[in-house]
Design a protein around this motif. Sequence first.
Motif, PDB file in Angstrom:
ATOM      1  N   ALA A 165       0.836  -1.196   0.000  1.00 25.99           N
ATOM      2  CA  ALA A 165       0.000   0.000   0.000  1.00 25.99           C
ATOM      3  C   ALA A 165       0.874   1.249   0.000  1.00 25.99           C
ATOM      4  O   ALA A 165       2.081   1.193   0.256  1.00 25.99           O
ATOM      5  CB  ALA A 165      -0.930  -0.013   1.213  1.00 25.99           C
ATOM      6  N   SER A 166       0.275   2.384  -0.296  1.00 17.16           N
ATOM      7  CA  SER A 166       1.020   3.638  -0.330  1.00 17.16           C
ATOM      8  C   SER A 166       1.237   4.159   1.081  1.00 17.16           C
ATOM      9  O   SER A 166       0.634   3.685   2.049  1.00 17.16           O
ATOM     10  CB  SER A 166       0.266   4.682  -1.162  1.00 17.16           C
ATOM     11  N   GLN A 167       2.099   5.167   1.197  1.00 14.05           N
ATOM     12  CA  GLN A 167       2.416   5.738   2.503  1.00 14.05           C
ATOM     13  C   GLN A 167       1.195   6.387   3.140  1.00 14.05           C
ATOM     14  O   GLN A 167       1.081   6.464   4.369  1.00 14.05           O
ATOM     15  CB  GLN A 167       3.543   6.758   2.363  1.00 14.05           C
ATOM     16  N   LYS A 168       0.277   6.887   2.332  1.00 14.85           N
ATOM     17  CA  LYS A 168      -0.911   7.536   2.875  1.00 14.85           C
ATOM     18  C   LYS A 168      -1.774   6.557   3.663  1.00 14.85           C
ATOM     19  O   LYS A 168      -2.491   6.959   4.577  1.00 14.85           O
ATOM     20  CB  LYS A 168      -1.727   8.169   1.733  1.00 14.85           C
ATOM     21  N   GLY A 224      13.790   2.519  -3.048  1.00 12.47           N
ATOM     22  CA  GLY A 224      13.312   3.872  -3.273  1.00 12.47           C
ATOM     23  C   GLY A 224      11.823   3.927  -3.029  1.00 12.47           C
ATOM     24  O   GLY A 224      11.189   2.944  -2.651  1.00 12.47           O
ATOM     25  N   GLY A 225      11.238   5.113  -3.225  1.00  6.44           N
ATOM     26  CA  GLY A 225       9.813   5.275  -3.045  1.00  6.44           C
ATOM     27  C   GLY A 225       9.458   5.832  -1.679  1.00  6.44           C
ATOM     28  O   GLY A 225      10.312   6.180  -0.861  1.00  6.44           O
ATOM     29  N   GLN A 226       8.159   5.914  -1.413  1.00  2.00           N
ATOM     30  CA  GLN A 226       7.653   6.560  -0.215  1.00  2.00           C
ATOM     31  C   GLN A 226       7.491   5.614   0.958  1.00  2.00           C
ATOM     32  O   GLN A 226       7.321   6.076   2.089  1.00  2.00           O
ATOM     33  CB  GLN A 226       6.305   7.216  -0.526  1.00  2.00           C
ATOM     34  N   LEU A 227       7.517   4.315   0.737  1.00  2.00           N
ATOM     35  CA  LEU A 227       7.295   3.381   1.840  1.00  2.00           C
ATOM     36  C   LEU A 227       8.488   3.292   2.784  1.00  2.00           C
ATOM     37  O   LEU A 227       8.359   2.733   3.871  1.00  2.00           O
ATOM     38  CB  LEU A 227       6.947   1.993   1.291  1.00  2.00           C
ATOM     39  N   LYS A 228       9.644   3.803   2.381  1.00  2.00           N
ATOM     40  CA  LYS A 228      10.748   3.894   3.326  1.00  2.00           C
ATOM     41  C   LYS A 228      10.353   4.804   4.487  1.00  2.00           C
ATOM     42  O   LYS A 228      10.673   4.524   5.651  1.00  2.00           O
ATOM     43  CB  LYS A 228      11.991   4.434   2.628  1.00  2.00           C
ATOM     44  N   VAL A 242      15.043   5.657  13.155  1.00  2.00           N
ATOM     45  CA  VAL A 242      15.776   4.928  12.110  1.00  2.00           C
ATOM     46  C   VAL A 242      16.001   5.828  10.902  1.00  2.00           C
ATOM     47  O   VAL A 242      16.110   5.339   9.774  1.00  2.00           O
ATOM     48  CB  VAL A 242      15.029   3.642  11.700  1.00  2.00           C
ATOM     49  N   SER A 243      16.072   7.134  11.135  1.00  2.00           N
ATOM     50  CA  SER A 243      16.229   8.068  10.021  1.00  2.00           C
ATOM     51  C   SER A 243      17.564   7.898   9.309  1.00  2.00           C
ATOM     52  O   SER A 243      17.681   8.204   8.120  1.00  2.00           O
ATOM     53  CB  SER A 243      16.088   9.511  10.522  1.00  2.00           C
ATOM     54  N   VAL A 244      18.573   7.391  10.035  1.00  2.00           N
ATOM     55  CA  VAL A 244      19.883   7.190   9.416  1.00  2.00           C
ATOM     56  C   VAL A 244      20.231   5.710   9.330  1.00  2.00           C
ATOM     57  O   VAL A 244      21.378   5.356   9.048  1.00  2.00           O
ATOM     58  CB  VAL A 244      20.977   7.940  10.212  1.00  2.00           C
ATOM     59  N   SER A 245      19.263   4.845   9.569  1.00  2.00           N
ATOM     60  CA  SER A 245      19.497   3.397   9.528  1.00  2.00           C
ATOM     61  C   SER A 245      18.695   2.783   8.393  1.00  2.00           C
ATOM     62  O   SER A 245      17.695   3.351   7.925  1.00  2.00           O
ATOM     63  CB  SER A 245      19.101   2.741  10.858  1.00  2.00           C
ATOM     64  N   ARG A 246      19.107   1.625   7.964  1.00  2.00           N
ATOM     65  CA  ARG A 246      18.391   0.892   6.921  1.00  2.00           C
ATOM     66  C   ARG A 246      17.393  -0.061   7.566  1.00  2.00           C
ATOM     67  O   ARG A 246      17.733  -0.791   8.503  1.00  2.00           O
ATOM     68  CB  ARG A 246      19.368   0.118   6.044  1.00  2.00           C
ATOM     69  N   VAL A 247      16.179  -0.060   7.057  1.00  2.00           N
ATOM     70  CA  VAL A 247      15.128  -0.942   7.562  1.00  2.00           C
ATOM     71  C   VAL A 247      15.037  -2.165   6.663  1.00  2.00           C
ATOM     72  O   VAL A 247      14.984  -2.042   5.434  1.00  2.00           O
ATOM     73  CB  VAL A 247      13.771  -0.215   7.622  1.00  2.00           C
ATOM     74  N   LEU A 248      15.013  -3.338   7.276  1.00  2.00           N
ATOM     75  CA  LEU A 248      14.945  -4.602   6.559  1.00  2.00           C
ATOM     76  C   LEU A 248      13.589  -5.263   6.794  1.00  2.00           C
ATOM     77  O   LEU A 248      13.017  -5.142   7.881  1.00  2.00           O
ATOM     78  CB  LEU A 248      16.066  -5.546   7.022  1.00  2.00           C
ATOM     79  N   HIS A 249      13.101  -5.969   5.774  1.00  3.24           N
ATOM     80  CA  HIS A 249      11.873  -6.752   5.875  1.00  3.24           C
ATOM     81  C   HIS A 249      12.265  -8.237   5.919  1.00  3.24           C
ATOM     82  O   HIS A 249      12.845  -8.757   4.965  1.00  3.24           O
ATOM     83  CB  HIS A 249      10.959  -6.498   4.679  1.00  3.24           C
ATOM     84  N   PHE A 250      11.917  -8.919   7.005  1.00  7.68           N
ATOM     85  CA  PHE A 250      12.232 -10.335   7.167  1.00  7.68           C
ATOM     86  C   PHE A 250      10.987 -11.155   6.844  1.00  7.68           C
ATOM     87  O   PHE A 250       9.948 -11.007   7.496  1.00  7.68           O
ATOM     88  CB  PHE A 250      12.716 -10.618   8.592  1.00  7.68           C
TER      89      PHE A 250
END
Length: 299
Positions: A165-168, A224-228, A242-250
Amino acid sequence: MADRRDNSSTIYAPEMRVTQYDRVSSILIAGVIGLIVCVSALTATWLFNRPAQTSEPIPVELIEFPGGVEDGAIDETLLVESPEDPVPDASLEDVQLEEVEVEEIFESVTELADVSAEQMLRQYETDAQSSGNVGSREGSGRRALGADGGQSGLPREQRWYIQFASQKDLEVYAQQLEFFGIELGTIQADGTLVYLSNLTQNPPSIRKTTSGKNETRMYMTWQGGQLKAADQDLFRRAGIDVSVSRVLHFYPPRTEAMLAQLEHDYANRSATDIRRTYFVVDSTREGYEFRVSRQSYFR
């Protein structure tokens, strides 16, 4: 003298007639025979008109290993044939190609625009240009050093693209991740690995570990994109920046196996032939489901 006759010696002719028991027995026997005939006719009709049975392929989990043999050379390179003469210090240079390769259009135009804008901004700020000497390198073609046979193609985390889904719709996005059992994770500055689950709650559940040694699940991250920003909002609910960290999806094994099965069923192509597989998330009565929107291939 009166004529006396013995009535006991009178013989009557035999008489046959249908009794009530015979009538009831006949009706029951006729009903059973009719029922057998009807069931037989229905069974035959079903056998001749039932759809053909299609055998579902057994889900196969592909384990990808690096290539090589035990007696290979540690500094070996591939045998690459090039029309150019070998140059020791070969590097990239802007070259006008005669053939124009058409890139396939991404599902989300917005995400592609965000990535392109970011790349253009970096090039404008740094005034980066590609320059160098045209040349080539040649390898011997011998097998590289290693202990496994190797496998061609791209691994799943490099060829799978999933659109949520989108960020909205942050709540819908959290519901989709939680429905498929996907956990969010990030590595903090002190080396702690933080997991987020139960993403529809506020705050989500937090689990921390100091080592990822036992982590065997497939993980993916946004390119990329808005879901980050949506992932950052979910971590912000848990009080983690987590503004300066990378988020991972497990991804759990069952979800990974489901995606692999959908990828195979889309065109019955081998995973080694697939360059990209694009998934989208659809709503159902039970919740959500993945669907393959398109694929691209190496050949």
